[in-house]
Enzyme design. Structure first.
Site, mmCIF file in Angstrom:
data_model
loop_
_atom_site.group_PDB
_atom_site.id
_atom_site.type_symbol
_atom_site.label_atom_id
_atom_site.label_comp_id
_atom_site.label_asym_id
_atom_site.label_seq_id
_atom_site.Cartn_x
_atom_site.Cartn_y
_atom_site.Cartn_z
ATOM 1 C CG ASN A 11 30.339 75.821 31.489
ATOM 2 O OD1 ASN A 11 30.438 76.691 32.282
ATOM 3 N ND2 ASN A 11 29.466 75.079 31.343
ATOM 4 C CE LYS A 13 30.364 71.852 33.060
ATOM 5 N NZ LYS A 13 29.872 70.476 32.878
ATOM 6 C CG HIS A 103 25.347 73.607 31.291
ATOM 7 N ND1 HIS A 103 25.250 72.472 31.992
ATOM 8 C CD2 HIS A 103 26.454 73.887 30.446
ATOM 9 C CE1 HIS A 103 26.327 72.009 31.787
ATOM 10 N NE2 HIS A 103 27.008 72.669 30.800
ATOM 11 C CD GLU A 105 27.029 70.770 34.763
ATOM 12 O OE1 GLU A 105 27.369 71.859 35.067
ATOM 13 O OE2 GLU A 105 27.748 69.962 34.212
ATOM 14 C CD GLU A 173 27.617 71.491 26.558
ATOM 15 O OE1 GLU A 173 28.791 71.665 26.643
ATOM 16 O OE2 GLU A 173 26.820 71.791 27.660
ATOM 17 N N GLY A 179 31.034 65.123 31.037
ATOM 18 C CA GLY A 179 31.875 64.804 32.242
ATOM 19 C C GLY A 179 32.104 63.278 32.581
ATOM 20 C CB SER A 219 33.840 63.827 27.280
ATOM 21 O OG SER A 219 33.320 63.527 28.464
HETATM 22 P P1 13P Z 1 32.904 68.295 29.808
HETATM 23 O O1 13P Z 1 33.717 68.764 28.822
HETATM 24 O O2 13P Z 1 33.377 68.262 31.432
HETATM 25 O O3 13P Z 1 32.520 67.060 29.567
HETATM 26 O O4 13P Z 1 31.620 69.322 30.012
HETATM 27 C C1 13P Z 1 30.895 69.698 29.047
HETATM 28 C C2 13P Z 1 30.420 70.796 29.442
HETATM 29 O O5 13P Z 1 29.219 70.669 30.131
HETATM 30 C C3 13P Z 1 30.328 72.174 28.773
HETATM 31 O O6 13P Z 1 29.348 73.206 29.205
#
Ligand code: 13P
Length: 261
Positions: A11, A13, A103, A105, A173, A179, A219
Site C-alpha cells: 500500500n 498510500k 483503511h 487512515e 491492521e 507506521g 510495521s
Molecule cells: P506500515 O507498514 O508503514 O506500518 O503501514 C501499514 C499499512 O497501513 C498498510 O496498509
C-alpha cells in the site's frame, strides 16, 4: 505449504507519482525475476495512488508483468455528482483486480463508517473487483475491549456488503502498529486473524472462510514477515512504508527464502 496462495501487497498510500510508479514497478519486476521468484508461491500486488493506475496498467500489459495492482479506495456510488470520488467502473476499466477498502487512515481522517465501508465492498463486487477489507483496533480500543472485539465487529458490518460467492481479502491492521515500527507479535496477530476467519465462516460459509486470504499489516519488514507467515491464519501482508523500498519489499515477497530463519 498452505492451501491459500500467500498474498504480499504494497500500500503506497500518498507516495510516488505516475512516473515514479513506472520506474518502481519495472524495477520490482526485474528484481523478482532476477531472484527467480515463483509467483505461484506468493502473489504480489501494489496499490498506487489513483493518478498512477493508468501508467501501471500500461506497463504491466506491455511487459506482461505478473504483478497485480489495485486502488486505495472506491466510491459507494457508480457515477454522478460525487466530486473527488472514483467509481468502481473506472477502476475496472483499468483492469484493477483489487481495491483497499476501510483503511484506518480513511476511517480516521475521512470519517468513514462501517456502513460506508459495507457500501464500498458492495460497489467493488458490483464491478468484479476484489475488496481488501481493512479492520483493526486503536491502542485505546485494545485497552478497553481486548484484542479482537473491534476488528471482529468492523468485519461483521463490512461483510454485510459482500456478494455471496465473490472473493474477499481481509487485512488485520492494528492502528497502533501502523507506521510505528512496533508490529504486533505473530501470536497476537494470529489470534485476531483466527477470530476474523470465524466471522467469515458465519457470514459467508465455511468454504469461503477456508479460501479467504487474511493479511496482517502494521510495521511489516523483511525481518519479521517469516514469523507472521508461519501462523496458520495469516496468509500474507499489507505493507506500508517498507513497500516503498524496493529491495526490502522484494525481500518480503520472497519470505519463503527466510521462513526458516
Ligand atoms: P506500515 O507498514 O508503514 O506500518 O503501514 C501499514 C499499512 O497501513 C498498510 O496498509
Amino acid at each position: 505449504m498452505k492451501a491459500r496462495t500467500p498474498f504480499i501487497a504494497g500500500n503506497w498510500k500518498m507516495n510516488l507519482d505516475h512516473l515514479q510508479s513506472i520506474a518502481f514497478v519495472q524495477k520490482l519486476a526485474w528484481t523478482l525475476s532476477d531472484a527467480r521468484h515463483d509467483f505461484a508461491t506468493a502473489e504480489v500486488a501494489v496499490f498506487p495512488p489513483f493518478t498512477d493506475l493508468r501508467s501501471v496498467q500500461t506497463l504491466v500489459n506491455a511487459d506482461d508483468l505478473p504483478i497485480a495492482y489495485g486502488g486505495q479506495d472506491i466510491s459507494e456510488h457508480d457515477n454522478g455528482a460525487y466530486t473527488g470520488e472514483i467509481s468502481g467502473a473506472f477502476l475496472k476499466a483499468l483492469d484493477t483486480k483489487y481495491v483497499v477498502i476501510g483503511h484506518s487512515e480513511r476511517r480516521q481522517y475521512h470519517g468513514e463508517t462501517d456502513e460506508q465501508i459495507a457500501g464500498k465492498v458492495a460497489a467493488a463486487h458490483r464491478h468484479g473487483i476484489i475488496p481488501v477489507i481493512c479492520v483493526g483496533e486503536t491502542a485505546e480500543d485494545l485497552e478497553t475491549h481486548g484484542p479482537s472485539a473491534v476488528p471482529v465487529a468492523q468485519l461483521r458490518v463490512a461483510l454485510g456488503g459482500a456478494l455471496k460467492g465473490s472473493d474477499v481479502v481481509v487485512a488485520y491492521e492494528p492502528v497502533w502498529a501502523i507506521g510505528s515500527g512496533q508490529a504486533a507479535t505473530s501470536d497476537q496477530a494470529q489470534q485476531v486473524c483466527a477470530a476474523l476467519r470465524v466471522v467469515i465462516a458465519e457470514l459467508l460459509g465455511d468454504d469461503v472462510a477456508q479460501a479467504t486470504r487474511i493479511l496482517y499489516g502494521g510495521s511489516v519488514k523483511s525481518s519479521n514477515i517469516a514469523g507472521f507467515m508461519r501462523e496458520t491464519d495469516i496468509d500474507g501482508a499489507l505493507v506500508g512504508g517498507a513497500s516503498l523500498q524496493l529491495e526490502e519489499f522484494a525481500s518480503i515477497v520472497r519470505f519463503q527464502k527466510h521462513v526458516g530463519t
